[in-house]
Enzyme design. Structure first.
Site, PDB file in Angstrom:
ATOM      1  N   GLU A   1     -27.414 -28.493  30.238  1.00 47.13           N
ATOM      2  CA  GLU A   1     -27.842 -29.875  30.110  1.00 47.13           C
ATOM      3  C   GLU A   1     -28.018 -30.514  31.481  1.00 47.13           C
ATOM      4  OE1 GLU A   1     -25.159 -31.791  27.406  1.00 47.13           O
ATOM      5  OE2 GLU A   1     -25.412 -30.158  25.977  1.00 47.13           O
TER       6      GLU A   1
ATOM      7  N   CYS B   1     -20.267 -38.431  31.630  1.00 47.65           N
ATOM      8  CA  CYS B   1     -19.431 -37.368  32.180  1.00 47.65           C
ATOM      9  C   CYS B   1     -18.588 -36.711  31.101  1.00 47.65           C
ATOM     10  CB  CYS B   1     -18.436 -37.906  33.197  1.00 47.65           C
ATOM     11  SG  CYS B   1     -19.079 -39.111  34.271  1.00 47.65           S
TER      12      CYS B   1
HETATM   13  N1  SAH Z   1     -16.379 -29.517  37.375  1.00 49.41           N
HETATM   14  C1  SAH Z   1     -16.616 -30.588  38.235  1.00 49.41           C
HETATM   15  C2  SAH Z   1     -17.914 -31.300  37.998  1.00 49.41           C
HETATM   16  C3  SAH Z   1     -18.360 -31.496  36.584  1.00 49.41           C
HETATM   17  S1  SAH Z   1     -17.401 -32.607  35.608  1.00 49.41           S
HETATM   18  C4  SAH Z   1     -15.449 -31.561  38.207  1.00 49.41           C
HETATM   19  O1  SAH Z   1     -14.601 -31.428  37.338  1.00 49.41           O
HETATM   20  O2  SAH Z   1     -15.375 -32.412  39.083  1.00 49.41           O
HETATM   21  C5  SAH Z   1     -18.037 -34.186  36.146  1.00 49.41           C
HETATM   22  C6  SAH Z   1     -17.025 -35.320  36.097  1.00 49.41           C
HETATM   23  O3  SAH Z   1     -16.807 -35.745  34.762  1.00 49.41           O
HETATM   24  C7  SAH Z   1     -15.682 -34.939  36.664  1.00 49.41           C
HETATM   25  O4  SAH Z   1     -15.186 -35.984  37.484  1.00 49.41           O
HETATM   26  C8  SAH Z   1     -14.858 -34.809  35.415  1.00 49.41           C
HETATM   27  O5  SAH Z   1     -13.498 -34.916  35.685  1.00 49.41           O
HETATM   28  C9  SAH Z   1     -15.423 -35.931  34.581  1.00 49.41           C
HETATM   29  N2  SAH Z   1     -15.112 -35.884  33.160  1.00 49.41           N
HETATM   30  C10 SAH Z   1     -15.003 -34.807  32.377  1.00 49.41           C
HETATM   31  N3  SAH Z   1     -14.721 -35.177  31.104  1.00 49.41           N
HETATM   32  C11 SAH Z   1     -14.658 -36.528  31.096  1.00 49.41           C
HETATM   33  C12 SAH Z   1     -14.415 -37.498  30.087  1.00 49.41           C
HETATM   34  N4  SAH Z   1     -14.197 -37.155  28.824  1.00 49.41           N
HETATM   35  N5  SAH Z   1     -14.443 -38.814  30.447  1.00 49.41           N
HETATM   36  C13 SAH Z   1     -14.685 -39.173  31.730  1.00 49.41           C
HETATM   37  N6  SAH Z   1     -14.930 -38.307  32.730  1.00 49.41           N
HETATM   38  C14 SAH Z   1     -14.903 -36.990  32.417  1.00 49.41           C
END
Ligand code: SAH
Ligand code: SF4
Length: 351
Positions: free
Chosen positions: A96, A337
């Protein structure tokens, strides 16, 4: 699934390979630049569209190389104008990608892996496990697809879609450089942001890069026990080591990392959690992004109330820590996110 071909995808060639190619074909050197512009700025999908090349050259190229851009297999459009795409590569792997327009700007959020092995408790991607890592070309292709679809120049890219970029470090750096290349999309290094869950050896390597790429770290708790539960994949990289590494990073680069902190009701929004975050950040160079957790229906974790988010912002700012409350974009299409999982219930592209 698309037919596989023995011819190499021309879009995997680097500028130096293009120079070699035109010289092998007995063409003047400026042809390499022209081909590069068609491929990486104008994003054409066939040799026939390269109208400033002689026909004979276009035919020679077509005999030797193919185009294998991903296919859009589904899309959803948000009320806020964001568009989420399901892009499928030639081996059938789908990821995605999100395009987020704002005024004259177009930000793109790309995936670096199909799925993710880190298993964060709050993340929809983490729940599905890792399928495979993407190549640099596959990362850049996502950006080109969005540029093409909006018919606009992409002004920033965040590596915050599916996957952990620092578990696919070399391809991620190659993609950053391709996006930054002045003969390609020419996106400024500071407008290219990589988000990691905190893989320490890769943060150290990132600090050594000469370019000014931006680093974001998913923190989500400054209490070791809580973080271990939320982010089991990075348990071995303790908060203490992470703190030290980020200090080294700021000393080395003079740049300010941002910390992502998704607030989860009753988990990381308590008084001790807030104080631990202040301790982690105060006196260091950083910027905290607070966001209410995006709700994932199948998860027991729920977003904190907005007033807690505001309270934490206030507390951080009282201690001199710059903090922004972010609103997630594209929430109505699960593009926000952590919600990027393949849940295109429905539509085929273009329906
Ligand atoms: N793997 C990397 C990048 C992809 S995730 C990382 O973890 O940083 C992108 C962002 O979305 C990250 O900051 C992650 O912590 C956040 N994220 C994941 N699930 C989420 C959720 N349910 N609510 C808010 N942010 C979330
Ligand atoms: Fe992977 Fe990042 Fe999701 Fe964690 S938050 S599972 S590291 S994509």
């Amino acid at each position: 699934m698309q037919r596989t071909t023995m011819r190499r995808d021309i879009r995997t060639l680097k500028p130096e390979d293009l120079s070699q190619l035109v010289s092998d074909l007995g063409q003047p050197a400026f042809r390499a630049k022209q081909i590069g512009e068609w491929l990486f700025q104008k994003n054409v999908r066939s040799f026939d569209e390269m109208t400033n090349l002689p026909k004979a050259l276009r035919e020679q190229l077509a005999e030797r190389y193919s185009f294998s851009a991903p296919t859009e297999t589904a899309r959803q459009v948000s009320r806020d104008g964001s568009r989420k795409y399901l892009l499928t590569f030639s081996d059938g792997t789908a990821v995605e990608t999100v395009g987020m327009p704002r005024r004259n700007k177009l930000a793109v959020c790309i995936s670096t892996q199909a799925g993710c092995a880190m298993g964060c408790a709050f993340c929809a991607t983490g729940m599905s496990g890792l399928m495979r890592s993407l190549s640099a070309r596959e990362m850049v292709d996502q950006v080109l697809h969005v540029a093409d679809d909006f018919n606009e120049r992409v002004t920033s890219v965040v590596f915050m879609g599916q996957g952990e970029p620092f578990a696919n470090f070399d391809a991620t750096v190659e993609a950053l450089r391709m996006l930054n290349d002045p003969d390609g999309l020419a996106i400024g290094a500071r407008h290219l942001t990589v988000s990691t869950c905190g893989i320490i050896p890769s943060i150290r390597r990132f600090a050594e890069l000469p370019e000014q790429f931006t680093l974001a770290v998913s923190l989500h708790s400054a209490v070791q026990e809580t973080r271990n539960k939320l982010m089991p994949g990075v348990k071995k990289f303790t908060l203490l080591r992470l703190h030290e590494t980020l200090q080294l990073y700021t000393e080395k680069t003079g740049r300010r990392p941002s910390y992502e902190f998704a607030m989860i009701d009753g988990v990381n929004d308590t008084r001790p959690e807030m104080e631990a975050l202040v301790d982690f950040c105060a006196g260091t160079l950083c910027h905290v992004n607070l966001i209410q957790l995006n709700d994932i229906p199948s998860s027991p974790l729920k977003p904190s109330p907005q007033e807690k988010v505001e309270r934490l912002q206030h507390l951080l700012e009282m201690h001199g820590v710059e903090t922004t409350i972010r609103n997630s974009r594209g929430q109505d299409i699960d593009a926000a996110c952590g919600q990027l999982k393949q849940r295109f219930a429905v539509k085929k592209a273009g329906e």
